[in-house]
Scaffold this motif. Structure first.
Motif, PDB file in Angstrom:
ATOM      1  N   ILE A 340      26.962 -73.652 -84.482  1.00 44.32           N
ATOM      2  CA  ILE A 340      26.252 -74.136 -83.275  1.00 44.32           C
ATOM      3  C   ILE A 340      27.258 -74.570 -82.214  1.00 44.32           C
ATOM      4  O   ILE A 340      27.154 -74.198 -81.042  1.00 44.32           O
ATOM      5  N   THR A 341      28.254 -75.352 -82.627  1.00 42.81           N
ATOM      6  CA  THR A 341      29.299 -75.792 -81.682  1.00 42.81           C
ATOM      7  C   THR A 341      30.052 -74.587 -81.131  1.00 42.81           C
ATOM      8  O   THR A 341      30.364 -74.532 -79.930  1.00 42.81           O
ATOM      9  N   ALA A 342      30.351 -73.610 -82.002  1.00 45.81           N
ATOM     10  CA  ALA A 342      31.066 -72.402 -81.564  1.00 45.81           C
ATOM     11  C   ALA A 342      30.240 -71.624 -80.540  1.00 45.81           C
ATOM     12  O   ALA A 342      30.793 -71.092 -79.556  1.00 45.81           O
ATOM     13  N   SER A 343      28.921 -71.571 -80.742  1.00 46.29           N
ATOM     14  CA  SER A 343      28.049 -70.867 -79.781  1.00 46.29           C
ATOM     15  C   SER A 343      28.076 -71.561 -78.421  1.00 46.29           C
ATOM     16  O   SER A 343      28.184 -70.903 -77.376  1.00 46.29           O
ATOM     17  N   LEU A 415      34.715 -79.892 -91.815  1.00 51.18           N
ATOM     18  CA  LEU A 415      34.039 -79.197 -90.713  1.00 51.18           C
ATOM     19  C   LEU A 415      32.557 -78.985 -91.021  1.00 51.18           C
ATOM     20  O   LEU A 415      32.209 -78.446 -92.064  1.00 51.18           O
ATOM     21  N   ASN A 416      31.710 -79.412 -90.082  1.00 52.78           N
ATOM     22  CA  ASN A 416      30.261 -79.188 -90.229  1.00 52.78           C
ATOM     23  C   ASN A 416      29.598 -79.357 -88.878  1.00 52.78           C
ATOM     24  O   ASN A 416      30.204 -79.833 -87.919  1.00 52.78           O
ATOM     25  N   ASP A 417      28.335 -78.979 -88.835  1.00 54.40           N
ATOM     26  CA  ASP A 417      27.539 -79.110 -87.606  1.00 54.40           C
ATOM     27  C   ASP A 417      26.456 -80.173 -87.786  1.00 54.40           C
ATOM     28  O   ASP A 417      25.335 -80.001 -87.333  1.00 54.40           O
ATOM     29  N   GLU A 418      26.782 -81.250 -88.446  1.00 50.57           N
ATOM     30  CA  GLU A 418      25.754 -82.252 -88.764  1.00 50.57           C
ATOM     31  C   GLU A 418      25.705 -83.401 -87.763  1.00 50.57           C
ATOM     32  O   GLU A 418      24.938 -84.344 -87.938  1.00 50.57           O
ATOM     33  N   ALA A 419      26.535 -83.376 -86.718  1.00 55.92           N
ATOM     34  CA  ALA A 419      26.534 -84.446 -85.702  1.00 55.92           C
ATOM     35  C   ALA A 419      25.409 -84.170 -84.716  1.00 55.92           C
ATOM     36  O   ALA A 419      25.630 -83.668 -83.610  1.00 55.92           O
ATOM     37  N   TRP A 420      24.184 -84.496 -85.106  1.00 56.04           N
ATOM     38  CA  TRP A 420      23.020 -84.071 -84.324  1.00 56.04           C
ATOM     39  C   TRP A 420      22.891 -84.776 -82.985  1.00 56.04           C
ATOM     40  O   TRP A 420      22.369 -84.206 -82.032  1.00 56.04           O
ATOM     41  N   VAL A 421      23.375 -86.005 -82.915  1.00 54.46           N
ATOM     42  CA  VAL A 421      23.310 -86.710 -81.623  1.00 54.46           C
ATOM     43  C   VAL A 421      24.241 -86.029 -80.616  1.00 54.46           C
ATOM     44  O   VAL A 421      23.863 -85.789 -79.466  1.00 54.46           O
ATOM     45  N   MET A 422      25.449 -85.689 -81.069  1.00 52.61           N
ATOM     46  CA  MET A 422      26.379 -84.978 -80.192  1.00 52.61           C
ATOM     47  C   MET A 422      25.832 -83.604 -79.809  1.00 52.61           C
ATOM     48  O   MET A 422      25.925 -83.177 -78.652  1.00 52.61           O
ATOM     49  N   LEU A 423      25.245 -82.912 -80.785  1.00 52.41           N
ATOM     50  CA  LEU A 423      24.679 -81.584 -80.502  1.00 52.41           C
ATOM     51  C   LEU A 423      23.510 -81.669 -79.521  1.00 52.41           C
ATOM     52  O   LEU A 423      23.341 -80.792 -78.671  1.00 52.41           O
ATOM     53  N   SER A 424      22.720 -82.739 -79.618  1.00 50.96           N
ATOM     54  CA  SER A 424      21.589 -82.901 -78.684  1.00 50.96           C
ATOM     55  C   SER A 424      22.085 -83.041 -77.258  1.00 50.96           C
ATOM     56  O   SER A 424      21.508 -82.474 -76.326  1.00 50.96           O
ATOM     57  N   GLY A 425      23.176 -83.833 -77.084  1.00 50.47           N
ATOM     58  CA  GLY A 425      23.772 -83.964 -75.752  1.00 50.47           C
ATOM     59  C   GLY A 425      24.295 -82.628 -75.239  1.00 50.47           C
ATOM     60  O   GLY A 425      24.165 -82.307 -74.053  1.00 50.47           O
ATOM     61  N   MET A 426      24.858 -81.833 -76.159  1.00 46.48           N
ATOM     62  CA  MET A 426      25.393 -80.526 -75.756  1.00 46.48           C
ATOM     63  C   MET A 426      24.282 -79.534 -75.412  1.00 46.48           C
ATOM     64  O   MET A 426      24.437 -78.715 -74.489  1.00 46.48           O
TER      65      MET A 426
END
Length: 577
Positions: A340-343, A415-426
């Motif tokens: 998700i972060t890479a996308s 490494l993981n994509d579990e930081a959902w608060v950060m991902l929501s901001g992104m």
């Protein structure tokens, strides 16, 4: 968990204010409204101190974008800065930073602009030294001292403008072009804007400011501190149309764009690569502004703010997962580990490169077509297009190092994509980075202009991007002929990779040697000869005479008898002669 509530309240408040201001800006834009508000703070006899505010579509739209990015950055910080015990202080500093920017945006008065201008400088210093180590302190001092040059220029412009009887530049803007005195004020304002937007020779502070926390970098490098200079020059744009100021700014900003793009290809620090890309885009905004297209510069300012904030947020997520490592050589394989972060990183990078139908395409492509259509010299034309190719070059290099291949750090990695608060901001900025460009294009340019170019010039942008991307891939592939080709030309790589030695000149040349010279001068003159022949010599002489007089004043019979005998001998001698 008080800090979570403060973050959340700040996020909701700023987001709602941003939405309201955007709707207001659309209303003002469609109806061509401008509100000029004067508030009399104090009146003494005939002197009145006024606070003035200018509300038009430009200031309202810029404020809405700043507040949108600020709200998402604060929400993102809730998780990124979760381990910080002083997160309340961090949020307060960010809010003060945003308030200073608001003051700068809505002020048509040089005095009230100075409040926001210096507020940005002071709070940015506090944020750069936030982590409190030697590197942060050095970076903070370089940032503060570089910006003080611009502040001095701004104060001189304020002093000179007193000749006009007021500081509301908006009233004198039509007069500026024909008046030599106003051109001098414009030159001082341009100097101030060049320091704040880190144009050559003041560029060294911008990568150094990466010592600040990543959420601050996302805010600073997208829509606040570094864009303050560009926004100010957009307001003073009349000065740069067909004048020597505009020609000088075009040269400086073109060189800045070229230097930053070249430097980013030699850099291995993730945040510094993105910082240099910001510098390159600032040069692009300044150069198109110098050519007399302020609306186009503002358009690129807004679209750039969206994808650059997203790019920094993705970099923050990567650094957070890499346990604070920023070297791209230790990264790799993020497309598998953090899809998700890479996308999001890919979308932001493609928008930066000007991929069709993303945010950056609408402004960058339009700028390059206008440049092709304009009457411009060959050198500036080369700088525009070559710098565009360099942008794609370092972007693809970044993708090659971080997203492809295998992970180059320790095998036991978190490494993981579990930081959902950060991902929501992104995600909020991801949507804007995709649709923001077309939306703004329809709003700001409702009537399409005809740009008629030869087929070769029309395809030149695409060709330059493809060649730049291919070069970036070849240069970044370390196994290309089994070793890195840039090591063959070490001196040249050092020169280009260190921003043409500007950090060395700014620190050692401009700060260290003058301070050493000042110290030697002080020791030689102020504490040396002038002390010996001045204050200290007078002090010792008076002290010696006072002691001799004091000896005579002591109640010693021997001294009095001796002095009495001497007086008698002198009197007798006088009587005899």
């Amino acid at each position: 968990m008080v800090y979570i509530s403060i973050c959340f309240i700040s996020f909701i408040s700023l987001f709602l204010i941003s939405s309201s201001l955007f709707i207001c800006s659309l209303y003002f834009l469609l109806n061509n409204f401008i509100y000029f508000i004067e508030w009399e703070v104090l009146s003494l006899n005939s002197c009145s101190i006024l606070m003035t505010f200018l509300f038009d579509w430009m200031s309202l739209m810029f404020m809405s974008f700043v507040l949108l990015i600020s709200s998402l950055v604060i929400y993102y910080s809730k998780e990124y800065m979760a381990e910080d015990y002083n997160i309340n202080r961090f949020i307060m500093l960010v809010l003060m930073f945003v308030m200073s920017m608001m003051m700068l945006i809505i002020s048509p008065n040089l005095i009230s602009i100075l409040l926001g201008w210096d507020g940005l400088g002071l709070v940015s210093y506090c944020l750069v030294i936030y982590f409190q180590n030697v590197k942060s302190y050095s970076a903070g001092m370089l940032t503060a001292l570089s910006n003080r040059i611009g502040d001095v220029a701004f104060l001189l412009a304020i002093a000179w403008m007193l000749n006009y009887g007021g500081w509301n530049y908006i009233f004198y803007i039509e007069l500026m072009k024909n008046d030599m005195e106003m051109m001098l004020i414009g030159g001082l304002i341009m100097l101030a804007a060049m320091t704040k937007s880190a144009q050559i020779p003041f560029s060294s502070w911008l990568p150094a400011a990466m010592a600040a926390p990543t959420p601050v970098s996302a805010l600073v490098h997208s829509s606040t501190l570094v864009t303050a200079g560009v926004y100010l020059l957009i307001r003073f744009n009349i000065l740069f149309v067909e004048t020597w100021l505009g020609q000088f700014l075009l040269l400086i900003s073109g060189l800045t764009m070229f230097m930053a793009g070249l430097g980013a290809n030699f850099e291995f620090d993730l945040k510094k690569i993105i910082a240099l890309s910001t510098l390159s885009q600032l040069g692009l905004m300044m150069s198109i502004l110098a050519m007399g297209f302020p609306k186009l510069a503002f358009f690129h300012l807004l679209t750039h703010a969206l994808f650059k904030a997203l790019l920094f947020m993705c970099a923050g997520a990567v650094i957070h997962n890499m346990k604070n490592s920023q070297d791209i050589r230790t990264m790799g394989g993020f497309s598998l580990q953090m899809p998700i972060t890479a996308s999001c990183l890919n979308v932001a990078n493609l928008a930066l490169c000007g991929m069709p139908f993303l945010a950056g395409f609408y402004s960058k492509d339009l700028i390059l077509e206008i440049v092709s259509l304009s009457y411009i010299n060959m050198f500036s034309f080369f700088l525009y297009f070559f710098s565009t190719g360099l942008t794609v070059c370092y972007s693809l290099r970044l993708v090659y190092y971080s997203l492809t291949g295998s992970f180059n750090s320790s095998s036991l990695h978190p490494l993981n994509d579990e930081a959902w608060v950060m991902l929501s901001g992104m995600f909020g900025l991801l949507v804007m980075a995709v649709i923001g460009g077309s939306m703004l294009s329809w709003l700001l340019f409702p009537t399409p202009d005809m740009i008629c170019l030869p087929f070769e010039l029309k395809l030149l942008t695409l060709f330059v991007c493809l060649v730049g991307g291919f070069s970036g891939y070849l240069m970044s592939k370390v196994s290309f002929f089994f070793y890195n080709k840039s090591l063959n030309y070490y001196s040249m790589s050092t020169f280009f990779g260190s921003m043409w030695f500007m950090p060395v000149i700014s620190t050692v040349g401009v700060i260290y040697y003058p301070l050493v010279l000042g110290m030697k001068t002080m020791k030689s003159f102020d504490q040396g000869w002038s002390e010996y022949f001045g204050g200290q010599m007078m002090f010792y002489s008076l002290k010696k005479y006072s002691l001799s007089v004091q000896t005579f004043q002591n109640n010693s019979l021997k001294i009095y008898l001796l002095s009495f005998t001497l007086w008698i001998i002198i009197l007798l001698g006088l009587m005899i002669f």
